[in-house]
Design a protein around this motif. Structure first.
Motif, short mmCIF file in Angstrom:
data_model
loop_
_atom_site.label_atom_id
_atom_site.label_comp_id
_atom_site.label_asym_id
_atom_site.label_seq_id
_atom_site.Cartn_x
_atom_site.Cartn_y
_atom_site.Cartn_z
N LEU A 185 0.38 -8.10 9.00
CA LEU A 185 0.46 -6.67 8.72
C LEU A 185 0.33 -5.86 9.99
O LEU A 185 -0.59 -6.08 10.79
N ALA A 186 1.24 -4.92 10.20
CA ALA A 186 1.25 -4.11 11.42
C ALA A 186 -0.02 -3.28 11.50
O ALA A 186 -0.34 -2.55 10.56
N PRO A 187 -0.74 -3.36 12.63
CA PRO A 187 -1.99 -2.62 12.76
C PRO A 187 -1.80 -1.14 13.04
O PRO A 187 -2.75 -0.35 12.91
N ASP A 188 -0.59 -0.73 13.41
CA ASP A 188 -0.36 0.65 13.83
C ASP A 188 0.33 1.49 12.75
O ASP A 188 0.85 2.57 13.04
N LEU A 189 0.34 1.01 11.52
CA LEU A 189 0.97 1.79 10.45
C LEU A 189 0.19 3.08 10.17
O LEU A 189 -1.04 3.06 10.07
N GLN A 190 0.92 4.17 10.03
CA GLN A 190 0.28 5.43 9.69
C GLN A 190 0.19 5.58 8.17
O GLN A 190 0.96 4.98 7.43
N LYS A 191 -0.75 6.40 7.74
CA LYS A 191 -0.87 6.65 6.31
C LYS A 191 0.42 7.26 5.77
O LYS A 191 1.13 7.98 6.48
N ALA A 192 0.71 6.96 4.52
CA ALA A 192 1.96 7.43 3.91
C ALA A 192 1.71 7.77 2.44
O ALA A 192 0.72 7.34 1.84
N TRP A 193 2.64 8.53 1.87
CA TRP A 193 2.58 8.88 0.45
C TRP A 193 3.32 7.83 -0.37
O TRP A 193 4.52 7.61 -0.18
N PHE A 194 2.63 7.17 -1.29
CA PHE A 194 3.25 6.21 -2.20
C PHE A 194 2.30 5.98 -3.37
O PHE A 194 1.13 6.39 -3.35
N LYS B 268 9.19 2.50 -19.86
CA LYS B 268 8.48 3.77 -19.66
C LYS B 268 9.05 4.52 -18.47
O LYS B 268 9.14 4.00 -17.36
N GLU B 269 9.47 5.78 -18.71
CA GLU B 269 9.91 6.64 -17.61
C GLU B 269 8.68 7.30 -16.99
O GLU B 269 7.88 7.91 -17.69
N ARG B 270 8.53 7.15 -15.69
CA ARG B 270 7.36 7.74 -15.04
C ARG B 270 7.68 8.10 -13.61
O ARG B 270 8.54 7.49 -12.96
N GLU B 271 6.99 9.10 -13.13
CA GLU B 271 7.06 9.45 -11.72
C GLU B 271 5.92 8.74 -11.01
O GLU B 271 4.82 8.60 -11.56
N PRO B 272 6.17 8.24 -9.79
CA PRO B 272 5.08 7.58 -9.05
C PRO B 272 3.88 8.52 -8.87
O PRO B 272 4.05 9.71 -8.66
N GLU B 273 2.70 7.96 -9.00
CA GLU B 273 1.47 8.73 -8.77
C GLU B 273 1.10 8.59 -7.29
O GLU B 273 0.36 7.70 -6.88
N TYR B 274 1.67 9.49 -6.50
CA TYR B 274 1.56 9.38 -5.04
C TYR B 274 0.13 9.62 -4.56
O TYR B 274 -0.57 10.50 -5.05
N GLN B 275 -0.24 8.81 -3.58
CA GLN B 275 -1.49 9.00 -2.86
C GLN B 275 -1.22 8.82 -1.37
O GLN B 275 -0.33 8.06 -0.97
N PHE B 276 -1.98 9.53 -0.55
CA PHE B 276 -1.81 9.44 0.90
C PHE B 276 -2.79 8.39 1.43
O PHE B 276 -4.00 8.63 1.48
N MET B 277 -2.26 7.22 1.79
CA MET B 277 -3.16 6.14 2.15
C MET B 277 -2.46 5.10 3.04
O MET B 277 -1.26 5.20 3.33
N ASP B 278 -3.23 4.10 3.44
CA ASP B 278 -2.75 3.04 4.32
C ASP B 278 -1.78 2.13 3.56
O ASP B 278 -2.16 1.53 2.56
N PRO B 279 -0.53 2.00 4.02
CA PRO B 279 0.44 1.13 3.33
C PRO B 279 0.04 -0.35 3.34
O PRO B 279 0.56 -1.14 2.54
N ASN B 280 -0.87 -0.73 4.25
CA ASN B 280 -1.31 -2.13 4.30
C ASN B 280 -2.29 -2.47 3.19
O ASN B 280 -2.52 -3.66 2.90
#
Length: 376
Positions: free
Chosen positions: A252-261, A215-227
């Motif tokens: 898991l690093a406690p200082d990770l910022q939210k990211a799009w994934f 299946k070809e698909r684009e990631p369904e990005y969300q802005f959230m905690d990578p942890n």
């Protein structure tokens, strides 16, 4: 064939025009360089026959403008006795030839024949080039088709092998189950049922993996905690690790910022990597001391997040490391489908990220996944 005749002397235009028409050419005439350019742009003659010395746009300037607009047009220069230097100069600007006044029929015929030969050679060369390009295109398509068929054949063969392994498991489970029924032995019944159930789950997993891979698909990005997906995977896999005598830790690093994934996609990647790491440690044939899997996350310069999954299991040799991301390649024998790491790489690639591994035979394996920074 069209010939444009250019000269500021009407008498030459009339006489030379008649001579050219008698030779079977369609003759266009112009009494100035300016008018010649207008006719040339409108009628596109194959050959231009022009006087060198003319008021306004002279023959050399006309030659340069024609060659700029149409390099394949042949231009023959008409020169006077004192214009030999200009005639030689015209050859530097890619004139086809030059003839001197008064114009003799033989000289005109030779100059025209040379121009026609150049046009003919150019057309033949263009035809040969087009035919060669077409031939190369056809051969390339045949090669691509052959490669595609070979790839399909390899995929079918590998898929058939995986299905055969599952079918063997189902056959074995059915045999044990039937023996349990025949002997009224609940132990056999339970064992046979577990074997069948396990292989049914494997069939379902393979089908889902194949669908996800195709299946070809684009990631369904969300802005959230990578942890978050890392914690979910740890919580989901900790019991399986314990059942196999493996310690599963999450650093898991406690200082990770939210990211799009895509959280579902990254969850699947980490689940696959952690599951493989647990299986590697659970192999008692290469057990050495405490068996351990560590899932880490941290921020790396230029990346939104870096995940690492490390184990102290069997490790891989160089050949295995080269093949781990290939379709249907598995180190688990009949227990694996060979799709997990391919799907993991596909998901990471869809994120424009990176996935890599470091491994040494007998010393464990560490996979690294990096996801790029992305704006909404």
């Amino acid at each position: 064939m069209k010939i444009l005749l250019v000269d500021d002397e009407p008498g030459i235009l009339r006489v030379l025009g008649i001579s050219l028409a008698d030779r079977g050419y369609e003759v266009l005439t112009a009494e100035s360089g300016e008018r010649a350019l207008e006719i040339f742009r409108e009628m596109h003659p194959s050959v231009v026959l022009t006087d060198i010395k003319m008021p306004g746009i002279d023959g050399i300037q006309l030659l340069q403008k024609i060659k700029e607009e149409s390099p394949e047009t042949e231009v023959i220069m008409i020169t006077g006795h004192g214009d030999m230097e200009l005639a030689v100069q015209s050859l530097k600007y890619d004139a086809s030839d030059f003839i001197a006044k008064p114009i003799h029929d033989d000289a005109l015929e030779i100059a025209l024949r040379r121009a026609m030969e150049k046009i003919s050679y150019r057309r033949k060369l263009q035809e040969y080039t087009e035919n060669l390009e077409k031939l190369v295109e056809e051969k390339t398509q045949r090669l691509l088709d052959a490669e595609r068929l070979a790839a399909v054949g390899q995929t079918v063969a590998a898929l058939a092998h995986a299905i055969k392994n599952i079918a063997a498991g189902l056959t074995g489970g059915t045999y044990v189950l039937e023996k349990g029924m025949e002997l009224d032995n609940r132990t056999y019944l339970s064992q046979g049922w577990e074997m069948i159930k396990g292989n049914v789950i494997k069939i379902k997993g393979m089908a889902m993996d194949l669908l996800n891979y195709a299946k070809e698909r684009e990631p369904e990005y969300q802005f959230m905690d990578p942890n978050l997906p890392a914690r979910e995977v740890r919580d989901l896999m900790v019991s399986r690790a314990q059942q196999n005598g493996v310690s599963l830790k999450a650093e898991l690093a406690p200082d990770l910022q939210k990211a799009w994934f895509d959280p579902e996609g990254i969850h699947r990647v980490l689940l696959n990597l952690v599951g493989n790491a647990i299986d590697a440690c659970a192999d008692i044939s290469c057990s050495h001391g405490k068996r351990e899997v560590i899932l880490r996350s941290r921020r790396v310069e230029g990346w939104a997040v870096e995940y690492r999954v490390a184990d102290n299991g069997c490790g891989m040799d160089e050949e295995t490391k080269r093949k781990v991301f290939q379709l249907f390649f598995s180190t688990k024998g009949s227990k694996g489908t060979g799709l997990g790491l391919m799907i993991a790489k596909k998901i990471v690639d869809e994120h424009r990220g990176e996935i890599a591994l470091v491994s040494e035979k007998g010393a464990g394996t560490e996979f690294t996944v990096r996801l790029p920074e992305r704006k909404a």
